[in-house]
Structure formats: C-alpha cells, structure tokens
Design an enzyme around this catalytic site. Sequence first.
Site, PDB file in Angstrom:
ATOM      1  N   ASP A  16       0.863  -1.180   0.000  1.00 38.27           N
ATOM      2  CA  ASP A  16       0.000   0.000   0.000  1.00 38.27           C
ATOM      3  C   ASP A  16       0.897   1.227   0.000  1.00 38.27           C
ATOM      4  O   ASP A  16       2.097   1.137   0.260  1.00 38.27           O
ATOM      5  CB  ASP A  16      -0.901  -0.007   1.246  1.00 38.27           C
ATOM      6  N   SER A  17       0.296   2.382  -0.262  1.00 34.35           N
ATOM      7  CA  SER A  17       1.048   3.634  -0.200  1.00 34.35           C
ATOM      8  C   SER A  17       1.502   3.932   1.230  1.00 34.35           C
ATOM      9  O   SER A  17       2.444   4.680   1.441  1.00 34.35           O
ATOM     10  CB  SER A  17       0.168   4.773  -0.702  1.00 34.35           C
ATOM     11  N   CYS A  79      -3.795  -0.950  -2.067  1.00 27.00           N
ATOM     12  CA  CYS A  79      -4.083   0.463  -2.321  1.00 27.00           C
ATOM     13  C   CYS A  79      -5.034   0.590  -3.511  1.00 27.00           C
ATOM     14  O   CYS A  79      -4.749   0.091  -4.599  1.00 27.00           O
ATOM     15  CB  CYS A  79      -2.763   1.164  -2.640  1.00 27.00           C
ATOM     16  N   GLU A 158      -6.070   9.305   9.603  1.00 23.91           N
ATOM     17  CA  GLU A 158      -4.700   9.151  10.131  1.00 23.91           C
ATOM     18  C   GLU A 158      -4.489   9.976  11.398  1.00 23.91           C
ATOM     19  O   GLU A 158      -3.637   9.656  12.218  1.00 23.91           O
ATOM     20  CB  GLU A 158      -3.688   9.559   9.067  1.00 23.91           C
ATOM     21  N   CYS A 190     -11.288   3.010  -0.947  1.00 26.98           N
ATOM     22  CA  CYS A 190     -10.014   3.526  -0.447  1.00 26.98           C
ATOM     23  C   CYS A 190      -9.666   2.792   0.846  1.00 26.98           C
ATOM     24  O   CYS A 190     -10.562   2.483   1.632  1.00 26.98           O
ATOM     25  CB  CYS A 190     -10.125   5.030  -0.186  1.00 26.98           C
ATOM     26  N   HIS A 192      -8.519   3.606   3.650  1.00 30.13           N
ATOM     27  CA  HIS A 192      -8.811   4.180   4.963  1.00 30.13           C
ATOM     28  C   HIS A 192     -10.296   4.208   5.317  1.00 30.13           C
ATOM     29  O   HIS A 192     -10.650   4.377   6.473  1.00 30.13           O
ATOM     30  CB  HIS A 192      -8.301   5.627   5.029  1.00 30.13           C
TER      31      HIS A 192
HETATM   32  N1  DGL Z   1      -4.010   3.900  -0.085  1.00 25.70           N
HETATM   33  C1  DGL Z   1      -4.679   4.966  -0.801  1.00 25.70           C
HETATM   34  C2  DGL Z   1      -5.898   4.380  -1.514  1.00 25.70           C
HETATM   35  O1  DGL Z   1      -6.423   3.349  -1.143  1.00 25.70           O
HETATM   36  C3  DGL Z   1      -5.082   6.092   0.106  1.00 25.70           C
HETATM   37  C4  DGL Z   1      -3.921   6.860   0.668  1.00 25.70           C
HETATM   38  C5  DGL Z   1      -3.111   7.571  -0.405  1.00 25.70           C
HETATM   39  O2  DGL Z   1      -3.579   8.539  -1.022  1.00 25.70           O
HETATM   40  O3  DGL Z   1      -2.005   7.130  -0.644  1.00 25.70           O
HETATM   41  O4  DGL Z   1      -6.356   4.936  -2.473  1.00 25.70           O
END
Ligand code: DGL
Length: 270
Positions: A16-17, A79, A158, A190, A192
Amino acid sequence: HYKLLTTHSSMIGIFDSGIGGLTVARELMRQIPEAGIIYFGDTARYPYGNKSKETIERYALEDARFLISQGAKIIVVACNTASALAIDVLRREIQLPLFEVITPAVEKAVRVTVSKNIGVIGTRGTVNSSIYATKIHEIDPEIRVSSQACPLFVPLVEEGWIKRPETKKIIRAYLAPLKAQRIDTLILGCTHYPLLKPQIQARIGRRVKLVDSAEEVAVRIVEYLKNNPAIKNQIAGNSRFYLSDVSSHTEVIASKWLGRAVKFEQAVVE
Ligand code: DGL
C-alpha cells in the site's frame, strides 16, 4: 537494489502507499490466521491519491518487487489508487498471482444493488480514473454510477479524528451529492474508509449497503487458496511489516488499527 534475506518462507505480500492497507492485512489475518503476511507500506512516498499514473506505476512496480525479494508468492495491491492506475503494468511485469481491491468490490456491489444505482468514494486518483464505473458497466451497462472523491478522509483517519464533529461535517458535505442520487449501494474505494464505516453508514442512511474493498479482496484470496492447496500449503511464516519511512506516530496508529502492537522494519525501495 533490495536487501535480500538469505532464507525466507513463502508469504502473502501486501503493499500500500502507507499504513491504510493494514485494513486488508487485518481482514486476511482474520480470515486466514495461519497465513504469513509480508506487508510493505510506502510511507516515504505517501500519499499516492493525488499523484500521476506514471508515478504510481513506477512506485507500484518497485513495491511489488520489494515484496518478491522478501519471499512473497502472491501479491495483493491493497491500495485502491495503485489498483486503479497500475494494475496493467503490474500484470505485464509480475509473474505471480496478483490481487487488486477493485474487481472484488465491483462484483459484490453489482450483486447487492437492487435499484441499480451505485455510489463510489475514493481518492482523486481513483475517482478520476473512472475504473469503478468502467468495471461496473462491463458487467451491467444499465447501472448508474455516481462517484465522489473524498481527499480529506485519509488525513482525518490518520489523525484519529473519527468521531469529531468536524469529520461529521466533512462526511456530510462529501456524501450530499450521493444522497441526492438515491444510491442503494456505496463502495468504500479507499484503504482508509473502512475505519469511518459507522460514520459513513450513519450519514448515507441505514438502507444503503456499504461494500468494503478490504473485506472483499480477502474473501477472494481465501477462495483462491482453497482452490490452490499446493500454494496454500507453502504460505507460512511469521508476518513482517515494512515501511519505507518508519516513525513512532505510524507505529501508534497502526497498532490501534490492527488491535495489536505492530513493529515496523525499515525497507529500502528504489
Ligand atoms: N491507499 C490509498 C488508496 O487506497 C489512500 C492513501 C493515499 O492517497 O495514498 O487509495
């Protein structure tokens, strides 16, 4: 170059990011407690949500290759932004079973909608890619899809601002257009957003079915392993969690989300 381990077991690799993809790790650990997971969060280059396709493609390839260097035999793109923008290049370059979070959520949403009126929320990158609408229409061109980028949700989550009145107001503002569309199904597109599920559900209304992409991809992986016992038997080992930037703040939030202490290791990815 990657720091190669001399001995490593076969693992399910998740990237993930950042730490948001732990929602996927959490689901997998719940559904397959014996699985060895290797997690990589690209916190040094986070966020991905507002970046270009070219950059996301490059990052995603590097992230996947890092997981492979650490023994991953299956790659899960947790992600949504990377799933939306980089899946084609990953499929071309990575010769391992690959899972992304979009298709399972799309199929679930198409199954549960009755009014054929689906909403999608995600980062700007995901929403601008129109991938959810494209994939929904491949299955059923008659479904109406309304999308809304919610870029403020990620930093709010976050910061742990889950129950704050400010967050409630922002949720109301983002969901207003979807409420007006009278959707009956809403895809949380997403990493989160599952953490805001009760708040989103309260605002959009109890009758709207929420589809959680983390949950759906985990179901898919469980199915895959059941049908591929040879691979399932290989997957074992102690779960490890890597980040490209380790800070104490991330460790605190991640432990809260996972409901157990998480120790991150520093990864070098380039
Ligand atoms: N992990 C990203 C997503 O699911 C969200 C956080 C980011 O912007 O990196 O799209």
